[in-house]
Write a protein that holds these residues in place. Sequence first.
Motif, PDB file in Angstrom:
ATOM      1  N   LYS A  23       0.814  -1.213   0.000  1.00  0.00           N
ATOM      2  CA  LYS A  23       0.000   0.000   0.000  1.00  0.00           C
ATOM      3  C   LYS A  23       0.848   1.263   0.000  1.00  0.00           C
ATOM      4  N   LYS A  24       2.104   1.181   0.436  1.00  0.00           N
ATOM      5  CA  LYS A  24       2.931   2.371   0.569  1.00  0.00           C
ATOM      6  C   LYS A  24       4.146   2.356  -0.348  1.00  0.00           C
ATOM      7  N   VAL A  25       4.250   1.363  -1.208  1.00  0.00           N
ATOM      8  CA  VAL A  25       5.480   1.180  -1.960  1.00  0.00           C
ATOM      9  C   VAL A  25       5.733   2.326  -2.936  1.00  0.00           C
ATOM     10  N   PHE A  26       4.672   3.064  -3.330  1.00  0.00           N
ATOM     11  CA  PHE A  26       4.859   4.177  -4.264  1.00  0.00           C
ATOM     12  C   PHE A  26       5.029   5.515  -3.554  1.00  0.00           C
ATOM     13  N   ASP A  27       5.057   5.512  -2.223  1.00  0.00           N
ATOM     14  CA  ASP A  27       5.278   6.761  -1.492  1.00  0.00           C
ATOM     15  C   ASP A  27       6.705   7.235  -1.712  1.00  0.00           C
ATOM     16  N   SER A  35       1.188  10.406  -6.641  1.00  0.00           N
ATOM     17  CA  SER A  35       1.591   9.458  -5.611  1.00  0.00           C
ATOM     18  C   SER A  35       1.366  10.052  -4.239  1.00  0.00           C
ATOM     19  N   ARG A  36       1.413   9.205  -3.223  1.00  0.00           N
ATOM     20  CA  ARG A  36       1.145   9.637  -1.862  1.00  0.00           C
ATOM     21  C   ARG A  36       2.459   9.835  -1.103  1.00  0.00           C
ATOM     22  N   ARG A  37       2.414  10.743  -0.144  1.00  0.00           N
ATOM     23  CA  ARG A  37       3.528  10.891   0.789  1.00  0.00           C
ATOM     24  C   ARG A  37       3.144  10.183   2.065  1.00  0.00           C
ATOM     25  N   SER A  38       4.063   9.453   2.615  1.00  0.00           N
ATOM     26  CA  SER A  38       3.775   8.778   3.870  1.00  0.00           C
ATOM     27  C   SER A  38       3.677   9.798   4.984  1.00  0.00           C
TER      28      SER A  38
END
Length: 622
Positions: A458-462, A567-570
């Motif tokens: 779920k966070k690999v593209f952050d 993309s998302r930032r963690s």
Amino acid sequence: MDSQGPGRHVGRRGLTSPLRAVRRSLGTSMVLFATSAGIVLIAVLLVAVTMTIRNDVFSERRAAILTDAHQRTVAAQAAFDVATVDTADDLATTAQAQLAAINDSFAGAGGVGVSLRRAEDETATTVINDLTTNADLVALVTDDLVAQVDAGQAGTEYSQSVGIPDSAGGTDPGLVVGARVNLPLAGGYDLFLVYTLAPEQHVIDLATRAIVIAGAGFLLILIIGLWALASRVLIPIRRASLAAERLAAGHLNERLPVVGENEIATLSRSFNNMADSLEAQIQAWENLSKVERLFVSDVSHELRTPLASIRLAAEQIWQARNEIHDPFAARSLEILMREIDRFEQMLSDLLEISRIDSGRVQLRAAEADITATLRGVLDLVAVHVEASGSPIRLHAPAEPVVAEVDVARVERILRNLIVNALEHAEGSPIDITVAANDDAVAVRVRDHGVGMSPDVVKKVFDRFYRADPSRKRTLGGTGLGLSISLEDAVLHGGTLTAWGWPADGASFLLTLPRRLGPDATPGTFTKPGPLGVVPDDAPPVSRAGTHAVQTDEAAPVSPALTPSPASRRSDVDRNDDAGIAGPNGGDPEAPGRGAGVGADESPTAKTPEDALARGQREEEHP
């Protein structure tokens, strides 16, 4: 069965369409409810009023008819009492004359016929025939009425409701009144008088018609009134809904007119206050975002000058490394050369991210064979493939897979995915599959290494995300590679999805449309595409770990707003060996992987060992 299926489907859709219209429109629901309630109310009112009028009119008319019949029976009995008859013929003549007199005199009271018949219990020897003024009315006298008269008392009238035939072939309501009279010589006879209730029925019909017309008018007025009221209330609500949609689409200057001091005006003022607050907040965020982008861009540009000087000085020291006899200093020099390369790569990635965030990226569209592009990328990373020991197994169709893409960006995506797989394959094979359909092409890179947990997927593209900060990187990287790859895929109108499972490897799927939009804008393709992200050899339990990151079609970004990164930032702190790392809140022991390598990473090795080998080659071939 097949021929009946469509018919049933159409019928079901036809039945549900009105219900869907009612659910979607409050005004329609209100009007439909008012119409149903009005129809029920009018029906109840019609039945109640009509029955009341009919009962009252019938009761009054029956009482009047019984009174009139009583008077005529008494008069007829008096006439028979004073009549002088010696024979049956004289009696018949007298009786006939009396019936004719009654028939002529009671027409104004609604009488239509008179009948005289011998009582069933009469035993006198003198008998005359039954008499009637209208033979068609004889059948109206029923046996029940005859029995009541025979069993009743003399001078008492008995009645029964009947239907009298009319000239149009129908029937009119009527009343038959029977009473006992005594004839000279002949004894007891039953006298029956037939009255029509047609005038009263006409009055009831007029009253019923008037009630129906009044009820229909009331219903029409009710519907129009409710529709007008609903429109007056719902039009501002619809206006507010449309304004909210336009506001969500980025038209921040959208406002509602405020009229009056009622609840609608309060709603409009509240909406306008909300819109003002949102506009101010978004403007502040936009200004902050501009400042951040300018800061990143300016810092990246400004750092290039001292970085160039540091690289030049470091290379000079590297060329003289043979004169360094201190092992600690030699090791420090290797680390310095590695971090300079990484720092330079990070600056390039930050500049690229800044350009993407600013929305000023324009694709350079060209027709390209994706399979040939992939083979070219494999040639570029051949050094990494050989060093990792992971064999590459390419599964591609024999015919060319042509698509309109920005070749440089697609090469960068593929390079990032392949190098990322090499980083985590741990010597296991890497399967690269190419597939295509009518409107999309897809490339899946599948490794069989450490894998990823569903949380990591779920966070690999952050940006800057690393699932396991303690894991050593052998191919460098800045933590922005997969984020930039996702941005490049979104710019094409495509998707970049990930799957993984601990100890079962990971899979990344790139899907791109075959054709871009006008002026190299993002294209479209039919979901889900020609290839799935979950490989065929994946464990069944791992299929729930699939996670897709792609464009949000349900919430398009308005040109009025500054484009935001896809993309998302963690939201957790990061602190890897370069000062930026993965989250502390995850499971550090779970198998994971970094976010990838740099977007513009050179195909040559950047490890200390590669740098040392490069220095040795320079010495051997000055």
